[in-house]
Design a protein around this motif. Structure first.
Motif, PDB file in Angstrom:
ATOM      1  N   MET A  73      62.582   2.510 -42.619  1.00  0.00           N
ATOM      2  CA  MET A  73      62.697   3.672 -42.303  1.00  0.00           C
ATOM      3  C   MET A  73      63.448   4.743 -42.925  1.00  0.00           C
ATOM      4  O   MET A  73      64.747   4.582 -42.611  1.00  0.00           O
ATOM      5  N   ALA A  74      62.833   5.017 -43.814  1.00  0.00           N
ATOM      6  CA  ALA A  74      64.154   6.156 -44.529  1.00  0.00           C
ATOM      7  C   ALA A  74      64.506   7.225 -44.139  1.00  0.00           C
ATOM      8  O   ALA A  74      64.451   7.894 -42.458  1.00  0.00           O
ATOM      9  N   SER A  75      65.513   8.213 -44.511  1.00  0.00           N
ATOM     10  CA  SER A  75      66.217   9.024 -43.179  1.00  0.00           C
ATOM     11  C   SER A  75      65.259  10.013 -42.641  1.00  0.00           C
ATOM     12  O   SER A  75      65.639  10.347 -41.734  1.00  0.00           O
ATOM     13  N   SER A  76      64.732  10.376 -43.649  1.00  0.00           N
ATOM     14  CA  SER A  76      63.725  11.395 -43.745  1.00  0.00           C
ATOM     15  C   SER A  76      62.937  11.205 -41.741  1.00  0.00           C
ATOM     16  O   SER A  76      62.215  12.395 -41.344  1.00  0.00           O
ATOM     17  N   ASP A  77      62.333  10.150 -42.439  1.00  0.00           N
ATOM     18  CA  ASP A  77      61.088   9.914 -41.425  1.00  0.00           C
ATOM     19  C   ASP A  77      62.061   9.417 -39.848  1.00  0.00           C
ATOM     20  O   ASP A  77      61.662  10.686 -38.636  1.00  0.00           O
ATOM     21  N   LYS A  78      63.698   9.490 -40.360  1.00  0.00           N
ATOM     22  CA  LYS A  78      64.317   8.808 -38.992  1.00  0.00           C
ATOM     23  C   LYS A  78      64.745  10.289 -38.404  1.00  0.00           C
ATOM     24  O   LYS A  78      64.695  10.576 -36.770  1.00  0.00           O
ATOM     25  N   ARG A  79      64.746  11.496 -39.079  1.00  0.00           N
ATOM     26  CA  ARG A  79      65.337  13.320 -38.628  1.00  0.00           C
ATOM     27  C   ARG A  79      63.412  13.293 -38.179  1.00  0.00           C
ATOM     28  O   ARG A  79      63.934  14.614 -37.151  1.00  0.00           O
ATOM     29  N   GLU A  80      62.395  12.836 -38.296  1.00  0.00           N
ATOM     30  CA  GLU A  80      61.164  13.385 -37.815  1.00  0.00           C
ATOM     31  C   GLU A  80      61.072  13.102 -35.919  1.00  0.00           C
ATOM     32  O   GLU A  80      60.516  13.444 -35.299  1.00  0.00           O
ATOM     33  N   VAL A  81      61.988  11.168 -35.988  1.00  0.00           N
ATOM     34  CA  VAL A  81      61.452  10.854 -34.659  1.00  0.00           C
ATOM     35  C   VAL A  81      62.904  11.105 -33.740  1.00  0.00           C
ATOM     36  O   VAL A  81      62.137  11.848 -32.601  1.00  0.00           O
ATOM     37  N   SER A  82      63.891  11.761 -34.367  1.00  0.00           N
ATOM     38  CA  SER A  82      64.932  12.091 -34.214  1.00  0.00           C
ATOM     39  C   SER A  82      64.606  13.380 -32.480  1.00  0.00           C
ATOM     40  O   SER A  82      65.214  14.283 -33.098  1.00  0.00           O
ATOM     41  N   ARG A  83      64.682  12.892 -31.695  1.00  0.00           N
ATOM     42  CA  ARG A  83      64.473  14.125 -30.405  1.00  0.00           C
ATOM     43  C   ARG A  83      65.265  14.118 -29.825  1.00  0.00           C
ATOM     44  O   ARG A  83      65.440  14.991 -28.234  1.00  0.00           O
ATOM     45  N   GLY A  84      66.516  13.531 -29.538  1.00  0.00           N
ATOM     46  CA  GLY A  84      67.507  13.109 -28.688  1.00  0.00           C
ATOM     47  C   GLY A  84      67.249  11.234 -28.109  1.00  0.00           C
ATOM     48  O   GLY A  84      66.806  10.750 -28.914  1.00  0.00           O
ATOM     49  N   SER A  85      68.328  11.380 -27.946  1.00  0.00           N
ATOM     50  CA  SER A  85      68.578  10.126 -27.524  1.00  0.00           C
ATOM     51  C   SER A  85      67.409   9.324 -25.838  1.00  0.00           C
ATOM     52  O   SER A  85      67.305   9.592 -25.295  1.00  0.00           O
ATOM     53  N   PHE A  86      66.936   8.320 -25.668  1.00  0.00           N
ATOM     54  CA  PHE A  86      67.048   7.906 -24.716  1.00  0.00           C
ATOM     55  C   PHE A  86      67.039   8.812 -23.253  1.00  0.00           C
ATOM     56  O   PHE A  86      66.227   9.101 -22.275  1.00  0.00           O
ATOM     57  N   PRO A  87      68.388   8.342 -23.228  1.00  0.00           N
ATOM     58  CA  PRO A  87      68.874   8.703 -21.679  1.00  0.00           C
ATOM     59  C   PRO A  87      68.924  10.285 -21.534  1.00  0.00           C
ATOM     60  O   PRO A  87      68.693  10.982 -20.775  1.00  0.00           O
ATOM     61  N   MET A  88      69.094  10.921 -22.606  1.00  0.00           N
ATOM     62  CA  MET A  88      68.759  12.858 -23.263  1.00  0.00           C
ATOM     63  C   MET A  88      67.753  12.834 -22.734  1.00  0.00           C
ATOM     64  O   MET A  88      67.413  13.562 -22.148  1.00  0.00           O
ATOM     65  N   GLY A 107      60.661   9.477 -21.054  1.00  0.00           N
ATOM     66  CA  GLY A 107      61.536   8.535 -21.618  1.00  0.00           C
ATOM     67  C   GLY A 107      60.193   7.300 -22.810  1.00  0.00           C
ATOM     68  O   GLY A 107      60.565   6.798 -23.313  1.00  0.00           O
ATOM     69  N   THR A 108      59.069   8.061 -22.068  1.00  0.00           N
ATOM     70  CA  THR A 108      57.773   7.187 -22.463  1.00  0.00           C
ATOM     71  C   THR A 108      57.151   7.053 -23.993  1.00  0.00           C
ATOM     72  O   THR A 108      57.064   7.281 -25.434  1.00  0.00           O
ATOM     73  N   ARG A 109      57.801   9.035 -24.062  1.00  0.00           N
ATOM     74  CA  ARG A 109      57.547  10.101 -25.218  1.00  0.00           C
ATOM     75  C   ARG A 109      58.484   9.155 -26.627  1.00  0.00           C
ATOM     76  O   ARG A 109      57.969   8.827 -27.590  1.00  0.00           O
ATOM     77  N   HIS A 110      60.071   9.198 -26.051  1.00  0.00           N
ATOM     78  CA  HIS A 110      60.676   9.142 -26.587  1.00  0.00           C
ATOM     79  C   HIS A 110      60.235   7.434 -27.608  1.00  0.00           C
ATOM     80  O   HIS A 110      60.511   7.538 -28.677  1.00  0.00           O
ATOM     81  N   LEU A 111      60.244   6.152 -26.702  1.00  0.00           N
ATOM     82  CA  LEU A 111      59.643   5.187 -26.615  1.00  0.00           C
ATOM     83  C   LEU A 111      58.787   5.149 -27.930  1.00  0.00           C
ATOM     84  O   LEU A 111      58.442   4.320 -28.842  1.00  0.00           O
ATOM     85  N   VAL A 112      57.710   5.409 -27.436  1.00  0.00           N
ATOM     86  CA  VAL A 112      56.226   5.989 -28.668  1.00  0.00           C
ATOM     87  C   VAL A 112      56.806   6.532 -29.520  1.00  0.00           C
ATOM     88  O   VAL A 112      56.835   5.343 -30.756  1.00  0.00           O
TER      89      VAL A 112
END
Length: 138
Positions: A1-16, A72-77
């Motif tokens: 996964m490219a770093s730009s793709d990672k930025r698109e997915v990252s909305r925080g950690s699972f616990p957050m 939590g489910t949204r983060h995992l998806v």
């Protein structure tokens, strides 16, 4: 996964994300429970203070659980698919509503407000994606 793709997915950690879902769900559940017992959804029944407290508590717990499960489910998806999008919100919403089927059918869980939580979350995510695209286009 490219770093730009990672930025698109990252909305925080699972616990957050799950803590955020719990916070929003509990707040919304408490508000809806209070509105229900005061008659803002229609004609109010004569209820004792204990009955009112039970309704508020039930609604608070149900929406808190739903908010936690959805986020939590949204983060995992999002992580599994490697991107964030409306399809993910639909999938996470469907999965998150399944455990609540019995209380939805019994009328003790307001499905419209749960769907509203999903729609508002996706709208926020859409705006975030647009802002990120604009920032990286510059």
């Amino acid at each position: 996964m490219a770093s730009s793709d990672k930025r698109e997915v990252s909305r925080g950690s699972f616990p957050m994300r799950t803590l955020f879902g719990a916070t929003i769900g509990v707040s919304m559940g408490a508000m809806l429970g209070m509105m229900d017992v005061t008659g803002l959804f229609g004609a109010t029944k004569s209820r004792t203070s204990a009955e009112k407290a039970k309704i508020i508590t039930r609604t608070t717990i149900l929406f808190g659980g739903f908010g936690t499960l959805y986020q939590g489910t949204r983060h995992l998806v999002d992580v599994y698919r490697g991107k964030s999008g409306t399809e993910n919100a639909v999938m996470a919403g469907f999965v998150s509503l399944l455990p609540f089927t019995k209380v939805i059918i019994s009328g003790k869980f307001n499905l419209a407000y749960a769907v509203g939580m999903i729609v508002f979350d996706e709208f926020n995510d859409y705006q975030r994606r647009q802002a990120m695209e604009d920032a990286y286009d510059d």
